[in-house]
Design a protein around this motif. Structure first.
Motif, short mmCIF file in Angstrom:
data_model
loop_
_atom_site.label_atom_id
_atom_site.label_comp_id
_atom_site.label_asym_id
_atom_site.label_seq_id
_atom_site.Cartn_x
_atom_site.Cartn_y
_atom_site.Cartn_z
N ARG A 284 36.92 43.66 48.73
CA ARG A 284 37.86 42.60 49.14
C ARG A 284 38.55 42.97 50.44
O ARG A 284 39.01 44.10 50.62
CB ARG A 284 38.90 42.34 48.05
CG ARG A 284 40.09 41.49 48.50
CD ARG A 284 40.96 41.06 47.35
NE ARG A 284 40.26 40.08 46.54
CZ ARG A 284 40.77 39.53 45.43
NH1 ARG A 284 41.96 39.91 44.99
NH2 ARG A 284 40.08 38.63 44.76
N ARG B 25 32.87 44.96 43.81
CA ARG B 25 33.55 43.92 44.58
C ARG B 25 34.32 44.57 45.72
O ARG B 25 35.15 45.45 45.50
CB ARG B 25 34.53 43.14 43.71
CG ARG B 25 35.10 41.90 44.40
CD ARG B 25 36.44 41.51 43.84
NE ARG B 25 37.49 42.43 44.29
CZ ARG B 25 38.74 42.41 43.85
NH1 ARG B 25 39.10 41.55 42.92
NH2 ARG B 25 39.63 43.28 44.30
N TYR C 262 39.52 50.82 40.68
CA TYR C 262 39.90 50.24 41.97
C TYR C 262 40.35 51.32 42.94
O TYR C 262 41.07 52.24 42.57
CB TYR C 262 41.08 49.28 41.81
CG TYR C 262 40.74 47.89 41.35
CD1 TYR C 262 39.81 47.10 42.03
CD2 TYR C 262 41.40 47.32 40.26
CE1 TYR C 262 39.53 45.81 41.61
CE2 TYR C 262 41.12 46.04 39.83
CZ TYR C 262 40.19 45.28 40.51
OH TYR C 262 39.91 44.00 40.10
N SER D 225 41.79 41.34 52.44
CA SER D 225 42.88 40.37 52.40
C SER D 225 43.55 40.36 53.77
O SER D 225 43.84 41.42 54.33
CB SER D 225 43.90 40.75 51.33
OG SER D 225 43.27 40.90 50.07
N ASP E 53 35.94 38.08 49.38
CA ASP E 53 35.29 38.98 48.43
C ASP E 53 33.80 39.01 48.66
O ASP E 53 33.16 37.99 48.91
CB ASP E 53 35.55 38.52 46.98
CG ASP E 53 36.99 38.73 46.55
OD1 ASP E 53 37.72 39.47 47.22
OD2 ASP E 53 37.38 38.14 45.52
N ARG E 54 33.23 40.20 48.56
CA ARG E 54 31.79 40.39 48.66
C ARG E 54 31.34 41.17 47.43
O ARG E 54 31.93 42.20 47.10
CB ARG E 54 31.44 41.14 49.94
CG ARG E 54 29.94 41.18 50.21
CD ARG E 54 29.61 41.71 51.60
NE ARG E 54 29.70 43.17 51.64
CZ ARG E 54 30.48 43.84 52.47
NH1 ARG E 54 31.28 43.18 53.29
NH2 ARG E 54 30.50 45.15 52.47
N PHE E 55 30.31 40.68 46.76
CA PHE E 55 29.83 41.30 45.54
C PHE E 55 28.44 41.90 45.75
O PHE E 55 27.61 41.34 46.45
CB PHE E 55 29.77 40.27 44.39
CG PHE E 55 31.10 39.73 43.99
CD1 PHE E 55 31.85 40.36 43.00
CD2 PHE E 55 31.63 38.60 44.59
CE1 PHE E 55 33.08 39.88 42.63
CE2 PHE E 55 32.86 38.11 44.23
CZ PHE E 55 33.60 38.75 43.23
N PHE F 54 41.76 35.69 50.99
CA PHE F 54 40.98 36.80 50.45
C PHE F 54 39.51 36.54 50.75
O PHE F 54 39.04 35.41 50.66
CB PHE F 54 41.13 36.91 48.92
CG PHE F 54 42.54 37.04 48.44
CD1 PHE F 54 43.16 38.27 48.35
CD2 PHE F 54 43.26 35.91 48.05
CE1 PHE F 54 44.45 38.40 47.89
CE2 PHE F 54 44.55 36.02 47.60
CZ PHE F 54 45.15 37.27 47.51
#
Length: 238
Positions: free
Chosen positions: A208, A206, A142, A210, A180-182, A178
């Motif tokens: 993100r 992923r 991350y 926020s 999220d895009r994958f 949130f």
């Protein structure tokens, strides 16, 4: 894990460390946490400090202390308003996995003009890099970016983040949603080294964003998952 009075009351630091271990499966649901003497030895603190920490956990509903038995974990999911952001790891813990986090680094970074980070946060932002271990194997890399204003002491000696979302809560950052895009991303040399895969290996990525109640982005993160080790799981409740 080091604790120091500079970071606040010792018993609260110990409480948060133990809670983090519960939430990530190191102390499973129904198990006994280490005894008070063991915790005293680990953290090098007094019996009263440990008892205060356990008392806080009991009040929050994570453990139950029984005379002659010990202290049992009775809940391993978060009460946090931000618990949706932790849901994936909670699912893994519920399935019996153990999640461990390693802080690889944190600090203020300067954003180059015209970049996405500059558009989101301005000239400076706060970066946190972490590695998640799944049952002892590297699983997620991350990189989190946050407004620099929420971490004014980021460059101070000994500054660290134990839990990102707890850190946001402690700084009174209320996350409203949130996004999220994958996608599939190729492992960079650094990410590959950390996850134990070859550079260029396809990984689940992923991204993100926020946002707070005013719609401002307060976290931008990029995570690379080694799904050969474990699928990404989403539960949908009716």
């Amino acid at each position: 894990m080091p604790i120091t009075r500079k970071k606040g009351p010792l018993y609260l630091q110990i409480k948060n460390i133990i809670k983090d271990r519960i939430l990530h499966g190191e102390y499973p649901l129904g198990s006994l946490i280490p005894s008070e003497p063991q915790l005293e030895k680990e953290f090098q603190v007094s019996k009263m400090t440990i008892r205060n920490a356990i008392g806080e956990l009991a009040q929050e509903g994570y453990v139950e202390k029984r005379s002659g038995v010990g202290t049992t974990v009775i809940r391993n999911t978060s009460f946090s308003k931000l618990s949706k952001g932790k849901r994936f790891t909670e699912i893994l813990v519920e399935e019996g996995h153990i999640i461990q986090k390693k802080l690889l680094g944190s600090g203020i970074v300067v954003n180059e003009a015209g970049t996405l980070l500059h558009r989101l946060f301005g000239e400076r932002c706060f970066r946190v890099e972490r590695l998640y271990m799944l049952n002892g194997q590297p699983y997620i890399h991350y990189e989190h970016y946050l407004p620099s204003a929420i971490a004014p002491n980021a460059e101070a000696e000994g500054f660290e983040i134990r839990s990102l979302y707890d850190f946001l809560e402690e700084n009174q950052i209320d996350l409203e949603n949130f996004h999220d895009r994958f996608s599939v991303g190729a492992a960079s040399a650094d990410t590959g080294r950390l996850l134990g895969v070859a550079e260029g290996t396809p990984l689940l990525r992923r991204i993100r964003r926020s946002r707070d109640a005013e719609g401002r982005v307060v976290e931008y993160s990029i995570g690379h998952y080694n799904t050969e080790l474990q699928d990404y799981i989403v539960n949908y409740d009716a």
